[in-house]
Each structure stands twice: as C-alpha cells, then as structure tokens.
Design a protein around this motif. Structure first.
Motif, PDB file in Angstrom:
ATOM      1  N   ARG A   9       0.864  -1.167  -0.077  1.00 18.19           N
ATOM      2  CA  ARG A   9      -0.100  -0.020   0.098  1.00 18.19           C
ATOM      3  C   ARG A   9       1.150   1.303  -0.033  1.00 18.19           C
ATOM      4  NH1 ARG A   9      -3.008  -3.092  -1.076  1.00 18.19           N
ATOM      5  NH2 ARG A   9      -5.006  -4.218   0.075  1.00 18.19           N
ATOM      6  N   THR A  10       0.539   2.116  -0.541  1.00 14.70           N
ATOM      7  CA  THR A  10       1.253   3.477  -0.788  1.00 14.70           C
ATOM      8  C   THR A  10       0.143   4.454  -0.389  1.00 14.70           C
ATOM      9  OG1 THR A  10       2.611   2.724  -2.354  1.00 14.70           O
ATOM     10  CG2 THR A  10       2.492   5.066  -2.142  1.00 14.70           C
ATOM     11  N   VAL A  11       0.506   5.602   0.481  1.00 14.74           N
ATOM     12  CA  VAL A  11      -0.291   6.672   0.690  1.00 14.74           C
ATOM     13  C   VAL A  11       0.568   7.718   0.680  1.00 14.74           C
ATOM     14  CG1 VAL A  11       0.078   6.265   3.308  1.00 14.74           C
ATOM     15  CG2 VAL A  11      -2.047   7.479   2.543  1.00 14.74           C
ATOM     16  N   GLN A  12      -0.021   8.897   0.527  1.00 12.88           N
ATOM     17  CA  GLN A  12       0.399  10.435   0.413  1.00 12.88           C
ATOM     18  C   GLN A  12       0.047  10.870   1.593  1.00 12.88           C
ATOM     19  OE1 GLN A  12       2.681   9.746  -2.638  1.00 12.88           O
ATOM     20  NE2 GLN A  12       2.272  11.928  -2.463  1.00 12.88           N
ATOM     21  N   LEU A  13       1.146  11.574   2.426  1.00  8.41           N
ATOM     22  CA  LEU A  13       0.711  12.279   3.633  1.00  8.41           C
ATOM     23  C   LEU A  13       1.029  13.563   3.754  1.00  8.41           C
ATOM     24  CD1 LEU A  13       1.985   9.232   5.777  1.00  8.41           C
ATOM     25  CD2 LEU A  13      -0.485   9.826   5.485  1.00  8.41           C
ATOM     26  N   ALA A  14       0.216  14.596   3.958  1.00  8.99           N
ATOM     27  CA  ALA A  14       0.428  16.023   4.079  1.00  8.99           C
ATOM     28  C   ALA A  14       1.288  16.464   5.167  1.00  8.99           C
ATOM     29  CB  ALA A  14      -0.763  16.639   3.859  1.00  8.99           C
ATOM     30  N   HIS A  15       2.448  15.566   5.522  1.00  3.81           N
ATOM     31  CA  HIS A  15       3.152  15.951   6.791  1.00  3.81           C
ATOM     32  C   HIS A  15       4.629  15.630   6.813  1.00  3.81           C
ATOM     33  CE1 HIS A  15      -0.573  16.262   8.897  1.00  3.81           C
ATOM     34  NE2 HIS A  15      -1.074  15.191   8.233  1.00  3.81           N
ATOM     35  N   PRO A  16       5.544  16.213   7.112  1.00  4.45           N
ATOM     36  CA  PRO A  16       6.844  15.901   6.995  1.00  4.45           C
ATOM     37  C   PRO A  16       7.425  14.758   7.383  1.00  4.45           C
ATOM     38  CG  PRO A  16       6.484  17.679   8.653  1.00  4.45           C
ATOM     39  CD  PRO A  16       5.237  17.266   8.157  1.00  4.45           C
ATOM     40  N   THR A  93       8.574   2.618   4.190  1.00 11.27           N
ATOM     41  CA  THR A  93       9.478   3.312   3.514  1.00 11.27           C
ATOM     42  C   THR A  93       8.864   4.788   3.378  1.00 11.27           C
ATOM     43  OG1 THR A  93      10.320   1.294   2.242  1.00 11.27           O
ATOM     44  CG2 THR A  93      11.120   3.512   1.259  1.00 11.27           C
ATOM     45  N   LEU A  94       9.684   5.558   3.938  1.00 13.97           N
ATOM     46  CA  LEU A  94       9.344   6.997   3.896  1.00 13.97           C
ATOM     47  C   LEU A  94      10.084   7.856   2.610  1.00 13.97           C
ATOM     48  CD1 LEU A  94       9.034   5.944   6.662  1.00 13.97           C
ATOM     49  CD2 LEU A  94       8.472   8.452   7.517  1.00 13.97           C
ATOM     50  N   GLU A  95       9.414   8.512   1.996  1.00 13.58           N
ATOM     51  CA  GLU A  95       9.876   9.121   0.694  1.00 13.58           C
ATOM     52  C   GLU A  95       9.480  10.903   0.730  1.00 13.58           C
ATOM     53  OE1 GLU A  95      10.157   9.529  -4.017  1.00 13.58           O
ATOM     54  OE2 GLU A  95       9.224   7.943  -3.416  1.00 13.58           O
ATOM     55  N   PRO A  96      10.456  11.732   1.167  1.00 18.11           N
ATOM     56  CA  PRO A  96       9.802  13.092   0.981  1.00 18.11           C
ATOM     57  C   PRO A  96       9.408  13.577  -0.505  1.00 18.11           C
ATOM     58  CG  PRO A  96      12.375  13.105   1.752  1.00 18.11           C
ATOM     59  CD  PRO A  96      11.743  11.795   1.372  1.00 18.11           C
ATOM     60  N   VAL A  97       8.233  14.231  -0.480  1.00 15.98           N
ATOM     61  CA  VAL A  97       7.791  14.787  -1.600  1.00 15.98           C
ATOM     62  C   VAL A  97       7.324  16.300  -1.427  1.00 15.98           C
ATOM     63  CG1 VAL A  97       7.141  12.611  -2.646  1.00 15.98           C
ATOM     64  CG2 VAL A  97       5.499  13.751  -1.115  1.00 15.98           C
ATOM     65  N   SER A  98       7.140  16.966  -2.268  1.00 11.35           N
ATOM     66  CA  SER A  98       6.806  18.334  -2.199  1.00 11.35           C
ATOM     67  C   SER A  98       5.481  18.541  -1.327  1.00 11.35           C
ATOM     68  CB  SER A  98       6.657  18.811  -3.694  1.00 11.35           C
ATOM     69  OG  SER A  98       5.538  18.415  -4.383  1.00 11.35           O
ATOM     70  N   SER A  99       4.629  17.569  -1.413  1.00 10.28           N
ATOM     71  CA  SER A  99       3.184  17.739  -0.600  1.00 10.28           C
ATOM     72  C   SER A  99       3.413  17.239   0.846  1.00 10.28           C
ATOM     73  CB  SER A  99       2.144  17.197  -1.515  1.00 10.28           C
ATOM     74  OG  SER A  99       2.558  15.638  -1.551  1.00 10.28           O
ATOM     75  N   GLY A 100       4.732  16.547   1.307  1.00  2.67           N
ATOM     76  CA  GLY A 100       4.857  16.074   2.393  1.00  2.67           C
ATOM     77  C   GLY A 100       5.694  14.732   2.331  1.00  2.67           C
ATOM     78  N   THR A 101       4.986  13.431   2.396  1.00  2.00           N
ATOM     79  CA  THR A 101       5.456  12.283   2.484  1.00  2.00           C
ATOM     80  C   THR A 101       4.678  11.295   1.900  1.00  2.00           C
ATOM     81  OG1 THR A 101       6.546  12.680   4.734  1.00  2.00           O
ATOM     82  CG2 THR A 101       6.532  10.486   4.145  1.00  2.00           C
ATOM     83  N   ARG A 102       5.714  10.385   0.963  1.00  2.00           N
ATOM     84  CA  ARG A 102       4.927   9.285   0.368  1.00  2.00           C
ATOM     85  C   ARG A 102       5.403   8.009   1.219  1.00  2.00           C
ATOM     86  NH1 ARG A 102       6.848   9.337  -4.689  1.00  2.00           N
ATOM     87  NH2 ARG A 102       5.104  10.521  -5.363  1.00  2.00           N
ATOM     88  N   LEU A 103       4.254   7.363   1.944  1.00  2.00           N
ATOM     89  CA  LEU A 103       4.474   6.124   2.693  1.00  2.00           C
ATOM     90  C   LEU A 103       4.157   4.941   1.906  1.00  2.00           C
ATOM     91  CD1 LEU A 103       5.391   4.967   5.471  1.00  2.00           C
ATOM     92  CD2 LEU A 103       2.879   5.304   6.021  1.00  2.00           C
ATOM     93  N   ARG A 104       5.120   4.159   1.811  1.00  2.00           N
ATOM     94  CA  ARG A 104       4.740   2.659   1.360  1.00  2.00           C
ATOM     95  C   ARG A 104       4.973   1.569   2.391  1.00  2.00           C
ATOM     96  NH1 ARG A 104       8.215  -1.201  -1.936  1.00  2.00           N
ATOM     97  NH2 ARG A 104       9.812   0.120  -1.410  1.00  2.00           N
ATOM     98  N   VAL A 105       4.027   0.730   2.445  1.00  2.00           N
ATOM     99  CA  VAL A 105       3.932  -0.322   3.400  1.00  2.00           C
ATOM    100  C   VAL A 105       3.851  -1.651   2.663  1.00  2.00           C
ATOM    101  CG1 VAL A 105       1.555  -0.299   3.956  1.00  2.00           C
ATOM    102  CG2 VAL A 105       3.199  -1.320   5.720  1.00  2.00           C
ATOM    103  N   VAL A 106       4.906  -2.670   2.821  1.00  2.00           N
ATOM    104  CA  VAL A 106       4.943  -3.802   2.019  1.00  2.00           C
ATOM    105  C   VAL A 106       4.976  -4.776   3.393  1.00  2.00           C
ATOM    106  CG1 VAL A 106       6.102  -5.242   0.753  1.00  2.00           C
ATOM    107  CG2 VAL A 106       5.981  -2.735   0.236  1.00  2.00           C
TER     108      VAL A 106
END
Length: 143
Positions: A9-16, A93-106
């Motif tokens: 699952r991948t989710v975009q989070l509007a948080h650092p 896995t956390l990846e910084p993106v312009s809108s916050g953080t892309r979080l992937r859980v496997v």
C-alpha cells in the motif's frame, strides 16, 4: 502456482517525514493510531509489543531501522500457535515529496503458510492495512 506473498500500500501524507517517522517508530506514535498500548525498543533486534482494548496482542521484532526512511519488523501470524516461528515482515518506506511524505508499506511472508491459514491471514492483513493506514492519516491530520 503459489499464493500471493505480498501486500503493498502507498499513501500520500501531507506531513513532513519526521512526523510520519515518529508516528511509526515511537510508542506514543504507534499507540495513537495502531495499538492502544505499545512498547518498542527501536533498534535492529529490539522487541516491540502492541496491545488492543479487546485484549489481543502482537509481539514484534525490529529488523531494520534507517532513520528517517526505512523501518521494518517481523510479527506473529494470526491463527498460528504462539510458539510457531513463522512471521511476516512489514517494511515502511518514507519518501519526502513536495506535498509531504509518500509512505509505502509492504508486508511479505504469507506464502509460507498452509492453505487453510494463508487465506485467513492474507485477507485479514489486506483489510487491516487499509483500515490502519486510514487511522494513521486521521491521527497525523489531527496533530
């Protein structure tokens, strides 16, 4: 033909990333969205335990900590005896993106199960991650 072994699952989070990391790797952060009572020794080989209000518990072993980008653990598989050595591996896995953080859980390791235990565990975890990640979003948005 084998069973699917992976839930992703991948989710975009509007948080650092620092805020997301804290929610995933501290007792206080995990207790706010995942389990009601949590202990965690955040180091490879460390143990963690989550307990819910219904009395159920999950014992975990911390496997990977690469702050602030990767956190992984193994945990017991529902439906197997407590002394069964088989576990699934969960990695965030956390990846910084312009809108916050892309979080992937496997989560992997389901294919090691016999057919009767596999379907129940795989379905429960597939539904569980959808629900729990929704709770993570709600928690972070409320902070």
């Amino acid at each position: 033909m084998g069973f699917p072994d992976r839930i992703e699952r991948t989710v975009q989070l509007a948080h650092p990333p620092a805020n997301v990391w804290s929610a995933l790797t501290t007792a206080e952060g995990l207790a706010a969205w995942f389990g009601q009572e949590v202990t965690i020794d955040l180091r490879p080989g460390g143990t963690a335990r989550m307990r819910w209000s219904d009395g159920s518990t999950k014992n975990m072993r911390v496997e990977r900590v690469e702050e602030p980008t990767v956190f992984g653990f193994t945990w017991q598989i529902d439906g197997l005896p407590e002394d069964d050595a088989r576990r699934t591996y969960v990695e965030f896995t956390l990846e910084p993106v312009s809108s916050g953080t892309r979080l992937r859980v496997v989560e992997t390791g389901f294919a090691q199960l016999p057919p009767d235990a596999y379907q129940k565990a795989y379905d429960a975890h597939t539904e569980g991650w959808a629900s729990e990640l929704g709770e993570l979003v709600e928690h972070l948005d409320a902070v």
